[in-house]
Design a protein around this motif. Structure first.
Motif, mmCIF file in Angstrom:
data_model
loop_
_atom_site.group_PDB
_atom_site.id
_atom_site.type_symbol
_atom_site.label_atom_id
_atom_site.label_comp_id
_atom_site.label_asym_id
_atom_site.label_seq_id
_atom_site.Cartn_x
_atom_site.Cartn_y
_atom_site.Cartn_z
ATOM 1 N N SER A 166 -1.065 -4.633 9.740
ATOM 2 C CA SER A 166 -0.002 -4.831 8.749
ATOM 3 C C SER A 166 -0.039 -3.719 7.712
ATOM 4 O O SER A 166 0.991 -3.205 7.288
ATOM 5 C CB SER A 166 -0.130 -6.195 8.094
ATOM 6 N N TRP A 167 -1.258 -3.324 7.327
ATOM 7 C CA TRP A 167 -1.380 -2.230 6.359
ATOM 8 C C TRP A 167 -0.861 -0.937 6.967
ATOM 9 O O TRP A 167 -0.100 -0.195 6.341
ATOM 10 C CB TRP A 167 -2.844 -2.076 5.926
ATOM 11 N N VAL A 168 -1.271 -0.676 8.228
ATOM 12 C CA VAL A 168 -0.827 0.552 8.890
ATOM 13 C C VAL A 168 0.689 0.575 8.965
ATOM 14 O O VAL A 168 1.329 1.577 8.646
ATOM 15 C CB VAL A 168 -1.442 0.649 10.309
ATOM 16 N N GLY A 212 -7.388 -1.963 -3.440
ATOM 17 C CA GLY A 212 -8.382 -1.283 -2.628
ATOM 18 C C GLY A 212 -8.021 0.173 -2.433
ATOM 19 O O GLY A 212 -6.955 0.618 -2.865
ATOM 20 N N PRO A 213 -8.885 0.933 -1.756
ATOM 21 C CA PRO A 213 -8.593 2.357 -1.548
ATOM 22 C C PRO A 213 -7.344 2.536 -0.708
ATOM 23 O O PRO A 213 -7.255 1.990 0.384
ATOM 24 C CB PRO A 213 -9.849 2.872 -0.824
ATOM 25 N N GLN A 214 -6.384 3.262 -1.217
ATOM 26 C CA GLN A 214 -5.102 3.509 -0.533
ATOM 27 C C GLN A 214 -4.405 2.212 -0.138
ATOM 28 O O GLN A 214 -3.697 2.155 0.854
ATOM 29 C CB GLN A 214 -5.316 4.389 0.705
ATOM 30 N N GLY A 215 -4.624 1.152 -0.906
ATOM 31 C CA GLY A 215 -3.949 -0.109 -0.611
ATOM 32 C C GLY A 215 -4.459 -0.796 0.627
ATOM 33 O O GLY A 215 -3.789 -1.663 1.181
ATOM 34 N N PHE A 216 -5.675 -0.428 1.057
ATOM 35 C CA PHE A 216 -6.171 -0.922 2.337
ATOM 36 C C PHE A 216 -6.373 -2.435 2.333
ATOM 37 O O PHE A 216 -6.277 -3.078 3.366
ATOM 38 C CB PHE A 216 -7.475 -0.213 2.689
ATOM 39 N N LEU A 217 -6.673 -2.988 1.156
ATOM 40 C CA LEU A 217 -6.959 -4.426 1.097
ATOM 41 C C LEU A 217 -5.721 -5.248 0.777
ATOM 42 O O LEU A 217 -5.817 -6.426 0.462
ATOM 43 C CB LEU A 217 -8.055 -4.699 0.069
ATOM 44 N N GLN A 218 -4.566 -4.607 0.871
ATOM 45 C CA GLN A 218 -3.321 -5.305 0.557
ATOM 46 C C GLN A 218 -3.162 -6.564 1.396
ATOM 47 O O GLN A 218 -2.703 -7.600 0.912
ATOM 48 C CB GLN A 218 -2.142 -4.352 0.809
ATOM 49 N N TRP A 219 -3.569 -6.487 2.660
ATOM 50 C CA TRP A 219 -3.383 -7.634 3.555
ATOM 51 C C TRP A 219 -4.208 -8.822 3.093
ATOM 52 O O TRP A 219 -3.780 -9.968 3.231
ATOM 53 C CB TRP A 219 -3.720 -7.245 4.984
#
Lengths: 373, 402
Positions: free
Chosen positions: B48-50, B68-75
């Protein structure tokens, strides 16, 4: 066992629906995926703009004209200003006319960008819409420099325009056009030449020449059916006769003359023509001339009536103005292209599929506020 | 596993009348579930992040970049938010089916990961009918989607559910035919054996085995897209027509289950494509020996990475298609399936069988030629991209970190 029968289903499409572009309701009778009819139900966005005009002064009504068609506010401003000028016998300066044409053509580009982008989104391609919005933002920046607004421009005035263009603005517009024209080609590669899009649009919602005229379609919808009618050429106003530009009409390249693809292509081609007009504008614009001629604080046109037609982005925009000699209009009536476009939906949509109805409405490029005003 | 169970037997009072096999099965089940939860479930989140980042880049946007870094933990943030949200069940909805549908969709996709071979050892269960099991369990998703469409008591949802059923049932057939081609070549239904039948180098992949398999790959890819309701075949949830179709009435965590299915499905499409056609986790033997000599975990890590990178490349293509192409109409979708994919699928199956009879050992020259053709096509594609970027005079932002 008896014959297997299907039942008709009444589907309420709208007033809040992602593909009605505003608040329109379609009462759709469907049998599975295939519809029997789609009856448009308009009136959800009525803001009685025309009635408000009777309570406002001639100058004071100008901001309301923005709200007639928020995607082509420049054209609506201009149409109303022109009506008042014709009635009161006010002559504007040549430079002001050029500024009006420049602003209107910029407006036409961004309105069509949104129209084709939204059509793309309605048939499922999301990226072209955002690319269209990106280009629209650039034009909005330019218009903001011109008049301070980004959506409801309120730029034209009775007797001219409110501000002259800022110094160096013409260079910015020209550099925008220079980068916009190749980007339009990129947009075409992304969306227009797409096989799926062509298959979704061709042969769908065919409006014949006769139907288009009988149902009083205007603008790109009329020209998409192959009728060469553009008020900028046929009933010229402002400084349009001085420009050299083409009127694109539908050619039936998708399959049938007057299908969704033709209407779509007319808009793409019109953007190129607008770029052409803009280039000529900056060549011919006189260096001298006031933005707004001296107009009394309270315009009191002599008693009488006038009907003005201009070619807005959605076609023939009419303004009927009646004066009783006071400083307030007796009656203002706007005749908008979106309203007549809605009238043909019921006829054309018979036997369509639900997905086609969405593409068909998008290809008509209706703007909900313009339907009801 | 057995040692662990035996060790448990010495520690816990186990009722003597029960056979010890029950304990083995229990331990194995818990282990498999833990692996699914901790290892597979985040895949959907990562995808989903990708997807959001790639889509944003295609649209000239930035995309999620805060959590998170580059929105990685958005999910994770989205998941927690959805858990805390109100779960609305419409008054007129069928209360039991409405609640049940998301779980069916979720389970159908979740258990499919059991047979996905991430490396030669990293597989939850190497079933001898692996690929058949995969087709079978993903069909549960259809039931869930239809159930949600019907139970919502909403006409748009109903249309979406019906569309989905028609679409998935139709596209099962080309998918099955495409998989049949691979089963012919490898002589097995087990995922690991299918991968083992291929080599590490591109010309040893099934994709370039013969011209028919090259075509089969595209048939499988297209029908997998259609089966997973992915654009340009996302007609069951067609946003502009059906207002997201079967999931219109859902909210909160149940809604997320549908999206979990969608994102997990992208990875599943990619994983199946990788395993069946792109050589799966195969790494060159020399590298494997070097890895084994360095550290015993290294070969497995390399295998996992190989598989993951190949799969992510396909995921990227799926996302790329999603955000570029318009949606096809429902009748065009059926025409594509029955008139084009199905006959071509039959032709590929027959052609491959014939090829195997004529050339039982395979023809390396054909494989080299096909691989060369693929490289040339790819090269020409990137040349065109470069040429058009130059013609349009666009500023290209190559920095992926915004």
């Amino acid at each position: 066992m008896g014959e297997l029968r299907t039942q008709e289903m009444l589907l309420n499409m709208g007033p809040q629906h992602p593909s009605t572009h505003g608040v329109i309701r379609f009462v759709v009778k469907t049998d599975g995926e295939v519809m029997t009819t789609a009856v448009p139900d308009v009136g959800y966005l009525h803001r009685s703009i025309e009635k408000i005009a009777e309570k406002a002064t001639y100058h004071g009504f100008m901001p309301w004209t923005d709200r007639v068609d928020y995607l082509a506010a420049m054209n609506c401003n201009y149409t109303y200003a022109l009506a008042v000028e014709r009635l009161a016998g006010i002559e504007t300066s040549r430079r002001a006319e050029f500024l009006r044409v420049i602003s209107m053509e910029l407006n036409r580009i961004i309105s069509h960008l949104l129209a084709v982008g939204a059509l793309g989104m309605d048939v499922g391609a999301y990226t072209p819409f955002v690319h269209g919005l990106r280009e629209r933002e650039k034009v909005n920046d330019l218009i903001e420099e011109l008049c301070g607004q980004r959506l409801t421009y309120n730029y034209a005035r009775v007797g001219g325009v409110i501000y002259d263009m800022p110094p160096g603005w013409d260079k910015k517009v020209l550099s925008f056009i220079n980068q916009f024209e190749p980007l339009l080609e990129e947009f075409n590669r992304l969306l227009t030449d797409n096989k799926i899009l062509i298959h979704r649009l061709r042969g769908i919602g065919v409006i014949t020449k006769e139907d288009a005229i009988n149902y009083n379609l205007v603008g790109p919808n009329l020209r998409g059916s192959g009728v060469k009618w553009d008020l900028r050429k046929d009933i010229p106003y402002s400084v349009y006769p001085e420009f050299d530009f083409e009127i694109p009409v539908g050619t039936g390249e998708g399959g049938a003359l007057g299908d969704c693809y033709d209407r779509y292509m007319v808009r793409i081609k019109e953007m190129r023509e607008s770029c052409k007009i803009l280039r000529q504008c900056f060549e011919k614009i006189p260096a001298e001339g006031e933005a707004q001629v001296k107009v009394p604080k309270k315009v009191r046109p002599p008693a009488g009536e006038v009907y003005v037609r201009t070619e807005s982005t959605r076609g023939d925009l009419g303004c009927y103005l009646v004066s009783d000699g006071s400083d307030k209009p007796y009656r203002v009536k706007f005749r908008a292209g979106s309203f007549t476009a809605m009238s043909i939906v019921e006829k054309i949509s018979r036997g369509m599929m639900i997905a086609d109805l969405v593409a068909f409405i998008a290809s008509l490029d209706v703007v909900a506020p313009e339907i009801d005003r | 596993m057995q040692q662990f169970a035996n060790w448990l037997l010495t520690k816990i009072p186990y009722p003597a009348f029960l056979p010890t096999e029950y304990l083995y099965i229990g331990v194995q089940l818990i282990f498999a579930l833990l692996m699914l939860m901790l290892f597979v479930a985040p895949f959907a989140g990562i995808i989903s992040w990708v997807e959001r980042r790639v889509a944003a880049r295609m649209m000239d946007r930035v995309g999620p970049n805060r959590v998170g870094p580059q929105g990685f933990l958005q999910w994770l943030a989205d998941g927690i938010k959805s858990l805390l949200k109100e779960d609305i069940i419409p008054t007129n909805a069928d209360p039991i089916l409405f609640r049940l549908a998301p779980y069916l969709v979720f389970i159908g996709m979740f258990v499919a990961f059991v047979v996905v071979p991430f490396s030669s050892k990293l597989i939850i269960a190497d079933l001898n009918i692996g690929i058949f099991y995969l087709i079978a369990v993903t069909s549960i998703v259809t039931v869930g989607i239809m159930m949600s469409g019907w139970a919502s008591n909403n006409k748009y949802s109903l249309l979406g559910g019906m569309r989905s059923a028609a679409q998935i049932v139709s596209y099962e057939i080309p998918t099955g035919l495409a998989i049949l081609v691979i089963v012919l070549l490898s002589g097995s239904l087990s995922m690991q054996e299918i991968i083992a039948a291929q080599g590490a180098y591109p010309w040893e992949w099934f994709l370039f085995s013969n011209p028919f398999t090259a075509m089969t790959f595209f048939i499988l890819f297209i029908s997998a897209l259609a089966e997973g309701n992915r654009a340009p075949f996302d007609i069951p949830e067609a946003e502009s027509e059906l207002v997201s179709g079967y999931s219109t009435e859902y909210s909160g965590m149940r809604f997320v289950f549908f999206y979990f299915e969608e994102w997990a499905n992208i990875y599943l499409i990619a994983a199946v494509g990788t395993a069946l056609f792109l050589g799966g986790w195969q790494i060159p033997p020399a590298v494997r020996q070097w890895g084994a000599a360095t550290h015993f975990i290294l070969p497995h890590l390399l295998e996992f990475l190989t598989f993951f990178i190949k799969a992510i490349a396909i995921v990227f293509v799926v996302i790329w298609i999603r955000w570029t192409l318009p949606r096809v109409r429902v009748d065009q979708l059926m025409i594509l399936c029955w008139k084009y994919l199905l006959p071509f699928g039959f032709a590929c199956a027959l052609g491959t069988a014939l090829w195997m009879v004529l050339f039982p050992k395979g023809v390396p020259l054909v494989s080299y030629t096909l691989f060369g053709g693929a490289v040339v096509t790819g090269g020409y594609f990137f040349y065109r991209v470069w040429y058009q970027l130059k013609a349009a005079n666009v500023r290209v932002h190559l920095n992926p970190f915004v």
